[in-house]
Design a protein around this motif. Sequence first.
Motif, PDB file in Angstrom:
ATOM      1  N   GLY A 561       8.440   6.932 -13.898  1.00  0.00           N
ATOM      2  CA  GLY A 561       9.360   7.874 -13.288  1.00  0.00           C
ATOM      3  C   GLY A 561       9.958   7.208 -12.076  1.00  0.00           C
ATOM      4  O   GLY A 561      10.197   5.998 -12.059  1.00  0.00           O
ATOM      5  N   ARG A 562      10.171   7.968 -11.037  1.00  0.00           N
ATOM      6  CA  ARG A 562      10.638   7.343  -9.796  1.00  0.00           C
ATOM      7  C   ARG A 562       9.556   6.442  -9.214  1.00  0.00           C
ATOM      8  O   ARG A 562       9.837   5.477  -8.519  1.00  0.00           O
ATOM      9  N   THR A 563       8.295   6.808  -9.468  1.00  0.00           N
ATOM     10  CA  THR A 563       7.160   5.959  -9.115  1.00  0.00           C
ATOM     11  C   THR A 563       6.456   5.575 -10.406  1.00  0.00           C
ATOM     12  O   THR A 563       6.201   6.432 -11.252  1.00  0.00           O
ATOM     13  N   ASN A 564       6.163   4.291 -10.576  1.00  0.00           N
ATOM     14  CA  ASN A 564       5.512   3.813 -11.795  1.00  0.00           C
ATOM     15  C   ASN A 564       4.100   3.344 -11.476  1.00  0.00           C
ATOM     16  O   ASN A 564       3.897   2.573 -10.530  1.00  0.00           O
ATOM     17  N   TYR A 565       3.131   3.822 -12.242  1.00  0.00           N
ATOM     18  CA  TYR A 565       1.735   3.482 -11.994  1.00  0.00           C
ATOM     19  C   TYR A 565       1.049   3.010 -13.263  1.00  0.00           C
ATOM     20  O   TYR A 565       1.347   3.477 -14.365  1.00  0.00           O
ATOM     21  N   ILE A 566       0.060   2.127 -13.078  1.00  0.00           N
ATOM     22  CA  ILE A 566      -0.979   1.864 -14.065  1.00  0.00           C
ATOM     23  C   ILE A 566      -2.283   2.379 -13.461  1.00  0.00           C
ATOM     24  O   ILE A 566      -2.639   1.997 -12.338  1.00  0.00           O
ATOM     25  N   TYR A 567      -2.984   3.270 -14.169  1.00  0.00           N
ATOM     26  CA  TYR A 567      -4.306   3.727 -13.751  1.00  0.00           C
ATOM     27  C   TYR A 567      -5.352   3.020 -14.618  1.00  0.00           C
ATOM     28  O   TYR A 567      -5.223   2.988 -15.844  1.00  0.00           O
ATOM     29  N   LEU A 568      -6.384   2.460 -13.978  1.00  0.00           N
ATOM     30  CA  LEU A 568      -7.458   1.766 -14.695  1.00  0.00           C
ATOM     31  C   LEU A 568      -8.793   2.439 -14.400  1.00  0.00           C
ATOM     32  O   LEU A 568      -9.074   2.816 -13.250  1.00  0.00           O
ATOM     33  N   LYS A 569      -9.626   2.605 -15.432  1.00  0.00           N
ATOM     34  CA  LYS A 569     -10.931   3.258 -15.285  1.00  0.00           C
ATOM     35  C   LYS A 569     -11.837   2.374 -14.421  1.00  0.00           C
ATOM     36  O   LYS A 569     -11.957   1.165 -14.641  1.00  0.00           O
ATOM     37  N   ASN A 570     -12.496   2.973 -13.432  1.00  0.00           N
ATOM     38  CA  ASN A 570     -13.330   2.208 -12.504  1.00  0.00           C
ATOM     39  C   ASN A 570     -14.572   1.609 -13.144  1.00  0.00           C
ATOM     40  O   ASN A 570     -15.216   0.743 -12.558  1.00  0.00           O
ATOM     41  N   SER A 571     -14.933   2.054 -14.351  1.00  0.00           N
ATOM     42  CA  SER A 571     -16.069   1.439 -15.036  1.00  0.00           C
ATOM     43  C   SER A 571     -15.785  -0.015 -15.415  1.00  0.00           C
ATOM     44  O   SER A 571     -16.693  -0.770 -15.738  1.00  0.00           O
ATOM     45  N   TYR A 572     -14.509  -0.419 -15.355  1.00  0.00           N
ATOM     46  CA  TYR A 572     -14.127  -1.812 -15.621  1.00  0.00           C
ATOM     47  C   TYR A 572     -13.957  -2.619 -14.330  1.00  0.00           C
ATOM     48  O   TYR A 572     -13.453  -3.742 -14.367  1.00  0.00           O
ATOM     49  N   GLU A 573     -14.349  -2.061 -13.200  1.00  0.00           N
ATOM     50  CA  GLU A 573     -14.025  -2.662 -11.905  1.00  0.00           C
ATOM     51  C   GLU A 573     -14.460  -4.119 -11.804  1.00  0.00           C
ATOM     52  O   GLU A 573     -13.789  -4.952 -11.185  1.00  0.00           O
ATOM     53  N   HIS A 574     -15.607  -4.455 -12.439  1.00  0.00           N
ATOM     54  CA  HIS A 574     -16.098  -5.830 -12.365  1.00  0.00           C
ATOM     55  C   HIS A 574     -15.148  -6.822 -13.023  1.00  0.00           C
ATOM     56  O   HIS A 574     -15.213  -8.027 -12.753  1.00  0.00           O
ATOM     57  N   VAL A 575     -14.242  -6.335 -13.869  1.00  0.00           N
ATOM     58  CA  VAL A 575     -13.300  -7.230 -14.546  1.00  0.00           C
ATOM     59  C   VAL A 575     -12.273  -7.776 -13.561  1.00  0.00           C
ATOM     60  O   VAL A 575     -11.890  -8.938 -13.635  1.00  0.00           O
ATOM     61  N   TRP A 576     -11.815  -6.929 -12.630  1.00  0.00           N
ATOM     62  CA  TRP A 576     -10.772  -7.369 -11.694  1.00  0.00           C
ATOM     63  C   TRP A 576     -11.288  -7.593 -10.266  1.00  0.00           C
ATOM     64  O   TRP A 576     -10.529  -7.989  -9.389  1.00  0.00           O
ATOM     65  N   ALA A 577     -12.572  -7.374 -10.035  1.00  0.00           N
ATOM     66  CA  ALA A 577     -13.097  -7.396  -8.658  1.00  0.00           C
ATOM     67  C   ALA A 577     -12.811  -8.711  -7.931  1.00  0.00           C
ATOM     68  O   ALA A 577     -12.518  -8.716  -6.730  1.00  0.00           O
ATOM     69  N   ASN A 578     -12.901  -9.836  -8.639  1.00  0.00           N
ATOM     70  CA  ASN A 578     -12.738 -11.142  -7.984  1.00  0.00           C
ATOM     71  C   ASN A 578     -11.336 -11.716  -8.124  1.00  0.00           C
ATOM     72  O   ASN A 578     -11.096 -12.865  -7.736  1.00  0.00           O
ATOM     73  N   ASP A 579     -10.417 -10.953  -8.691  1.00  0.00           N
ATOM     74  CA  ASP A 579      -9.041 -11.422  -8.863  1.00  0.00           C
ATOM     75  C   ASP A 579      -8.197 -10.905  -7.702  1.00  0.00           C
ATOM     76  O   ASP A 579      -7.811  -9.739  -7.665  1.00  0.00           O
ATOM     77  N   LYS A 580      -7.911 -11.769  -6.735  1.00  0.00           N
ATOM     78  CA  LYS A 580      -7.199 -11.354  -5.529  1.00  0.00           C
ATOM     79  C   LYS A 580      -5.742 -11.004  -5.798  1.00  0.00           C
ATOM     80  O   LYS A 580      -5.091 -10.360  -4.965  1.00  0.00           O
ATOM     81  N   SER A 581      -5.222 -11.413  -6.947  1.00  0.00           N
ATOM     82  CA  SER A 581      -3.822 -11.112  -7.271  1.00  0.00           C
ATOM     83  C   SER A 581      -3.642  -9.673  -7.733  1.00  0.00           C
ATOM     84  O   SER A 581      -2.521  -9.170  -7.802  1.00  0.00           O
ATOM     85  N   ILE A 582      -4.742  -9.023  -8.069  1.00  0.00           N
ATOM     86  CA  ILE A 582      -4.678  -7.636  -8.540  1.00  0.00           C
ATOM     87  C   ILE A 582      -5.127  -6.718  -7.408  1.00  0.00           C
ATOM     88  O   ILE A 582      -6.287  -6.745  -6.988  1.00  0.00           O
ATOM     89  N   LYS A 583      -4.223  -5.920  -6.904  1.00  0.00           N
ATOM     90  CA  LYS A 583      -4.514  -5.045  -5.775  1.00  0.00           C
ATOM     91  C   LYS A 583      -4.441  -3.591  -6.234  1.00  0.00           C
ATOM     92  O   LYS A 583      -3.368  -3.011  -6.343  1.00  0.00           O
ATOM     93  N   LEU A 584      -5.613  -3.060  -6.488  1.00  0.00           N
ATOM     94  CA  LEU A 584      -5.708  -1.679  -6.958  1.00  0.00           C
ATOM     95  C   LEU A 584      -6.037  -0.745  -5.810  1.00  0.00           C
ATOM     96  O   LEU A 584      -6.801  -1.095  -4.901  1.00  0.00           O
ATOM     97  N   GLU A 585      -5.493   0.444  -5.866  1.00  0.00           N
ATOM     98  CA  GLU A 585      -5.693   1.451  -4.825  1.00  0.00           C
ATOM     99  C   GLU A 585      -6.689   2.495  -5.314  1.00  0.00           C
ATOM    100  O   GLU A 585      -6.536   3.054  -6.397  1.00  0.00           O
ATOM    101  N   GLN A 586      -7.719   2.734  -4.512  1.00  0.00           N
ATOM    102  CA  GLN A 586      -8.688   3.786  -4.819  1.00  0.00           C
ATOM    103  C   GLN A 586      -8.257   5.054  -4.094  1.00  0.00           C
ATOM    104  O   GLN A 586      -8.174   5.081  -2.861  1.00  0.00           O
ATOM    105  N   LEU A 587      -7.983   6.104  -4.850  1.00  0.00           N
ATOM    106  CA  LEU A 587      -7.531   7.352  -4.247  1.00  0.00           C
ATOM    107  C   LEU A 587      -8.727   8.165  -3.762  1.00  0.00           C
ATOM    108  O   LEU A 587      -9.732   8.265  -4.467  1.00  0.00           O
ATOM    109  N   PRO A 588      -8.646   8.774  -2.566  1.00  0.00           N
ATOM    110  CA  PRO A 588      -9.777   9.559  -2.053  1.00  0.00           C
ATOM    111  C   PRO A 588     -10.112  10.764  -2.916  1.00  0.00           C
ATOM    112  O   PRO A 588     -11.244  11.220  -2.947  1.00  0.00           O
TER     113      PRO A 588
END
Length: 675
Positions: A561-588
């Motif tokens: 839409g006017r804002t485009n998002y990809i949401y990723l399930k946090n159970s996969y967090e270890h997949v991207w944890a060490n990749d500094k090029s991927i900056k995911l936002e954790q919503l409160p």
Amino acid sequence: MNFVAIDFETANEKLSSSCAIGIAVVKDSKIIETKHLFIQPPDLNFNLINYAIHGITKEDVKDKLKFGDLWESIKSYFEGAPVIAHNASFDMSVLRQTLDQYQIPYPEVNYACTLVISKKVWPNQLSYKLDGLSSMLEIKLNHHNAESDAIACALIAIKAANEISATSFDELINKVHVNYGQLYPGGYSPSSSKQTQTKGAVKKTEVQVKGDSKKFNSRAEIEKIINTLTGILQGITVDKIINFSEIEELNHWCNFYRKYENRHPFNELFPIIDTVINNGFLSKEETDDIYWLVDKLTNNEFCDQTNSSMQILHGILHGILVDNILTDEEILKLSDWIHGHDFLSNIYPYDEIKSLLNSVLSDGVIDEDEREMLKAFFSEFIDTTLSYNLNQNELNALKSKYNVSGICTTCPEIIFTGASFCFTGASTRAPRSEIKGLIEQTGATFSDSVTMKTDYLVIGDDGNPSWVFTRYGRKVEKAISMRKAGQRISIIRENDLWDELKIWEARDKTMAILISSELCDQIVEMIRAKEGPEAEIETIYNSAYSSIKFLGIHSLRVKCGRTNYIYLKNSYEHVWANDKSIKLEQLPSEKLWSRLSFNSQDELTSLYPLFLKLYEESFSLVNVEVYSCCSRFIQCSDEKVCIQPNKRLALGCQYRKHLTNGRIFYGVNQNMEFR
């Protein structure tokens, strides 16, 4: 206190295949005798799953007595004193079907279940399985050794009696409001938790149907009944244990619609469910039969996925509350279902339930107040006239204590263009006039009151960041009433509004609007190109965003839409944890998902390697169905490793686990006897 505890082990999936029995005799609250007896099953057919559980092989039983020859020597243990077992519906079903196998008349037996008793005496334990309770009560246990299991069952009953100061077994079950189940020549009746049943088949209680002349022949009415049943079944089977209260609930459901048993679809459903009721045991095969029939009926006749899913949700809430105990496993499984059906967003009470579950699960601990609060809210959506076990007065008392009326949507999908916003409460960030101006800049409208045109009611964060808003007054109350009436109005937190406004202001205003369903299709096409056309991927499309499931796991979603998002399930967090090029936002407000924004097709394409890793990682997260072994078992034995190319099947292979531990039953490397 006098009774006899028993435990059966079986050779395969047939309940008549008993291969061992354990017996513990209790007199004056002390164990005075124990036995372990091997039994030769009728056909000596052992499967690897059962062997993996109890370790009994053909070699152990091939020279032992068959049950028909053994019965006379153990019959006396089943006469006189009450008989108990842990999950007695299973053990008593094994006894009955084994007696049937050898055409032996049933003895006169009064029996009870320590699993049911334990839930009454020690509520809210993490586990009521035999090993979990034994650990909690400091009972030594060699699990699935029949004698050890029988001893543990006996000690649980003794400790339960001591806990509530019961001096006899009759007094124990009376104090926990459980009646004996009965086995007798020519018949059987399960235990009940509210009224004593007479001998004979399960009592067909008379249930008055409101509006006696009502015809259940409209498609919408039948859909609601069938979908509610589906939900109830999912609710009562979620912890993989079927107790007497839950069997009673199924019985009551059938009795409620018994007058229609000669009509379609009830004439197909009732015979299956009646078998379950009369057996007192719901097997996996029976569960699958019911689900298959329900799926066939609904798929052939009805197509409203949103309506059906909401009816199933109401049934699930009914099913998990049937025994008046809300376990951690039931809460977690409900949360999984909720997050797998996010196309229900903005529909009451989906958002409310999702918010409650996210809040309760956020700290990893479910305390008693949270458990009772969930029960109070869930009970709003249960028709107690259809329930045997749930008492409306008790639920009303619970609801009066826990008032959970207005709950904000978590991780809301806010679409500004053409939407109408209203604000209530005070803001610490900006005056109301400034918030109005910012919202109108996005192409949305702002109103000072809640109307039928309102899409979002924003709750000011000043003074109360909580998700319970009983103190806010008329605007929230009106929004809640509108949601209950079916209006799709979202109640959102001010923090979420500011997050969306910030991203909206920073976006590339010249970027073409992308279509989420098309992007999902591109992701699926990419993965299938790498993994093959058999890759297990499912896509779900709705107006707000599109979702992708890997191996049945809700893994990612795309919102455009006017804002485009990809949401990723946090159970996969270890997949991207060490990749500094991927900056995911954790919503409160959203604990299970993280998100990142993207501004173009090229940015999304650059994430394809990440999506491929998520699919690969799904094989380690999925709860695969266990089976014995495939046709490659000789080759696997010769290679000393599982060579099944299908990763999902390989994970479910029980023989693979034996190979990993060096136990080889076949081929040139055979080192184990299994005949």
